[in-house]
Design a protein around this motif. Sequence first.
Motif, short mmCIF file in Angstrom:
data_model
loop_
_atom_site.label_atom_id
_atom_site.label_comp_id
_atom_site.label_asym_id
_atom_site.label_seq_id
_atom_site.Cartn_x
_atom_site.Cartn_y
_atom_site.Cartn_z
N VAL B 528 0.88 -1.17 0.00
CA VAL B 528 0.00 0.00 0.00
C VAL B 528 0.91 1.22 0.00
O VAL B 528 2.03 1.15 0.51
CB VAL B 528 -0.96 -0.02 1.22
N ARG B 529 0.47 2.31 -0.61
CA ARG B 529 1.29 3.51 -0.67
C ARG B 529 1.86 3.85 0.69
O ARG B 529 1.09 4.02 1.64
CB ARG B 529 0.46 4.70 -1.19
N SER B 530 3.15 3.97 0.88
CA SER B 530 4.22 3.64 -0.05
C SER B 530 5.13 2.66 0.66
O SER B 530 6.29 2.94 0.92
CB SER B 530 5.03 4.88 -0.43
N ILE B 552 -3.52 -3.80 -1.03
CA ILE B 552 -4.73 -3.50 -0.26
C ILE B 552 -5.38 -2.18 -0.66
O ILE B 552 -6.27 -1.69 0.02
CB ILE B 552 -4.45 -3.56 1.27
N GLU B 553 -4.94 -1.62 -1.78
CA GLU B 553 -5.57 -0.39 -2.28
C GLU B 553 -6.95 -0.70 -2.84
O GLU B 553 -7.22 -1.81 -3.30
CB GLU B 553 -4.73 0.20 -3.42
N GLN B 554 -7.83 0.29 -2.83
CA GLN B 554 -9.15 0.13 -3.45
C GLN B 554 -9.45 1.33 -4.34
O GLN B 554 -10.59 1.78 -4.43
CB GLN B 554 -10.23 -0.04 -2.39
N THR B 555 -8.41 1.85 -4.97
CA THR B 555 -8.56 3.01 -5.84
C THR B 555 -8.03 2.64 -7.22
O THR B 555 -7.01 1.97 -7.31
CB THR B 555 -7.79 4.21 -5.27
N THR B 556 -8.70 3.07 -8.26
CA THR B 556 -8.28 2.71 -9.61
C THR B 556 -6.84 3.12 -9.88
O THR B 556 -6.38 4.17 -9.41
CB THR B 556 -9.15 3.41 -10.68
N SER B 600 3.36 6.41 -6.16
CA SER B 600 3.08 7.56 -5.29
C SER B 600 4.32 8.44 -5.19
O SER B 600 5.37 8.12 -5.72
CB SER B 600 2.71 7.05 -3.90
N LEU B 602 6.23 8.79 -2.79
CA LEU B 602 7.32 8.08 -2.13
C LEU B 602 7.48 6.66 -2.67
O LEU B 602 7.83 5.73 -1.96
CB LEU B 602 7.10 8.08 -0.61
#
Lengths: 208, 645
Positions: B528-530, B552-556, B600, B602
Amino acid sequence: MTESWLVKANRFFELPLQFRSRVLVLVAAVLLVPSFLFPLYQMTLYSNQFPDGLVLKIYSYTLEGGQTSNRDDLREINSLNHYIGMRPLLESDFSEFKWMPFALGAFVLLALRAIAFGKMSNLVDLVVLFLYFALFSFWSFGHRLYQYGHVLDPTAAIKVTPFTPPLFGTQQIANFTVNNYPGPATYLITASLVLMIAALVLSARQRA
Amino acid sequence: MKSQSKLVRWTAATALLVMILAAGCARKPKTAQRGDIAEAAIASYVAPGDLDEYYVFYSGGQSGNVYVAGLPSMRHIATIPVFTPYPGNGYGFDKETKAMLGGFTWGDVHHPAISKTNGDYDGRWLFVNDNANNRMARIDLRDFKTRQIFGPMPNVSGNHGSTFVTNNTEYILGASRFSIPLPKGTYAPIEQYATKYKGVVSGMAVDPKTGEISMGWQILMPPFDWDLGAAGKGPSEGWAFWTCYNAERATGKLEVTSTQRDRDYIVVVNWREAEKAVKEGKTKMLGGVKVIDPKDTPGFVFLMPCSKSPHGVDVSPDGKYIIGSGKLQSITTVFNIDKIKLAIEKKDFTGDEDGIPVLKYEDVKDAEVNVGLGPLHTQFDDQGYAYTSLFIESAVAKWKLGTWEVVDKIPVSYNIGHLAAIEGDTMHPQGKYLIALNKLSHGRHLSVGPSQPESSQLIDITGEKMKLIYDAFTEPEPHYAQIIRASKLKPIEIYAKDENKNPNAIWDVKDASIVRNGNNVVVKMTAVRSSFEPNKVEVNQGDHVTIHLTNIEQTTDELHGFGLTDYNINIVIDPGETKTIEFVADKPGVFAYYCTNFCSALHQEMQGYLLVKPKGGAASAVNATPAPRNRKRVVAAAVPGGSNE
């Protein structure tokens, strides 16, 4: 002198509620019911990457991010906020969600009680408690916003000057334009409160 | 000596003159085949932020991929790896896709086929063939990912006449381009080609719910070279067609030996009868599968003579006409399904090939259309016109179904193979555009050296005259493409958390873990970022390491990569996806893993360390690292599919 004032007060509390006052209190009670369906508060965060805005909605019982099949806004807001060291917005952190719906329910019951008993003292109970509830909630929410903007992890990658998101209005935070506005539930509660006060004033003026 | 230097000088001067002339020619604008520029620009321009109206799915030929472009902009949007490892999105590196590739490192994709319902594209799946290693694959158009590779198929050598789907995607057609002794693994001298070698045409079954490909039916055929296929529709529904060349049963230099007779064939198969024969057990076992021999089970396989060396066979939208062309002729033949059925009913045959009856050309043909030289493939529009590609003439001919009149012709650059109209092989083609898939681009682009791309030209077919509106260039090597209206597809853009049923998925960085069991180390990792969690994995040399990595991201578009230095590993995980990598930590030392897909601000900091403790203690680690003897192993490991185990 004091005695006569107390007698006056007693007489005031014993006043019967007029029919139109009772109707107003009934309307006020009815207005509280749909407040569960709408958010109390809505934050929208706009940026170049999110021209449609990341949405965060606060209900009396939960916290909800905008959710489409392609995005989970709450998760995204928390992902982004961690860079400035902001605490993640977690439902479990808000004790308000546990008692607020019951408090609102209690006010509906108190309103019905005032209509049934029809005495000024019942209405005064309701208005005083409801006013206290509204002001406390308002302060508590403002305090939370202050906390989120000020209690920042000192090890965060991006150091920002502590800030207080506005309760009502727009603010630029890093690359986001943040729009904060009360939601329909807040307007319903306010309207309910106004109606209750109006009911009180109407019945109080009958003597004059 | 003197005359020699004179000669040198003259030669140099001549060479210079030639060069100047050549440069002069090169500088001339290529005026050939150029329409009204302003009109063309507007027709193909898709403004920033606007979306194309259609998807184009190009086969990627020997690259083993599928290319996705938008139309009318012709912009390449994505590459879908199918038969070839593709580090771009980590395909072929994780456990699942590696198993799917089965050790193969290439495939030869020729003919994409979008699944159909009632003879029209339904946009559920895209099937593609592998001409080389005899496989078929299914791409799910919900997420544009290869989800199944089926094969290598038994008894098939060179699965070229594939993939073509039947009207309701009951079967995917396939054919053996090269006849060989069967079952595979049998030896027979080439001199016995005419009798001991066999071809096969087949239909692989498709599960109507999942799209899963499984064994359907196979029919044993004479040793011709089985070429392209098509499924019938309307009155021809339930019938399948394949062309073939080399009806001479010749070997050696086929360019000569297989072009001696005037006619080859189009085979006509009633596949419902084939389906029935398999159900009734009228088959024999060959190569581990049930195969129908039309000699033993006659009545549903027939040969239809066609001009020699045909390539494509195409069925008109109404299903009435079957169009096949000899690729060295100047005419294309229109066969009529009613006439074919009648001739079969009357048993009006002119002979047989290995027991398969041959129909009379004059009985089954409706017309010969004078399209031009080297006709290959035909597509259709919504106005009753057919468009035939002409390889030798390097042009597209537009002609009217029914009147058989050629109404227009447009030159293309250069040497067109397939052509693709919008939903142009379905029961409801949509007209509007046509793509000419040309084999040669001959420098109609900035020079990139001798290895030139293919050319793809967009042609406006709305008017009476065809108009060239755009030149695009593609990686090697599209053969056929299919075009579908974009609104028919509804792809997802993230894997929703609830949809991820992987038992090794974790959704909170707090759940990250490293568990050792003997020599096996299992890591559950988040991205997940970052950051990766854990960001340090310590193992012993020789340990078998498994990493289950969840984004675990949920963003396009918040993709993360996981590249492990010196270990030849790279995977890319989409939002909400879990992938597994396995390797033996055979190299001691400290290795970095890092995010390979820019994520991202970072992103560069998104890294961790794999610490491999050497077997013999710390001292031997120093000796072991740069040793040249390791080089061989690295090379071996660099062959994807060869794995690091």
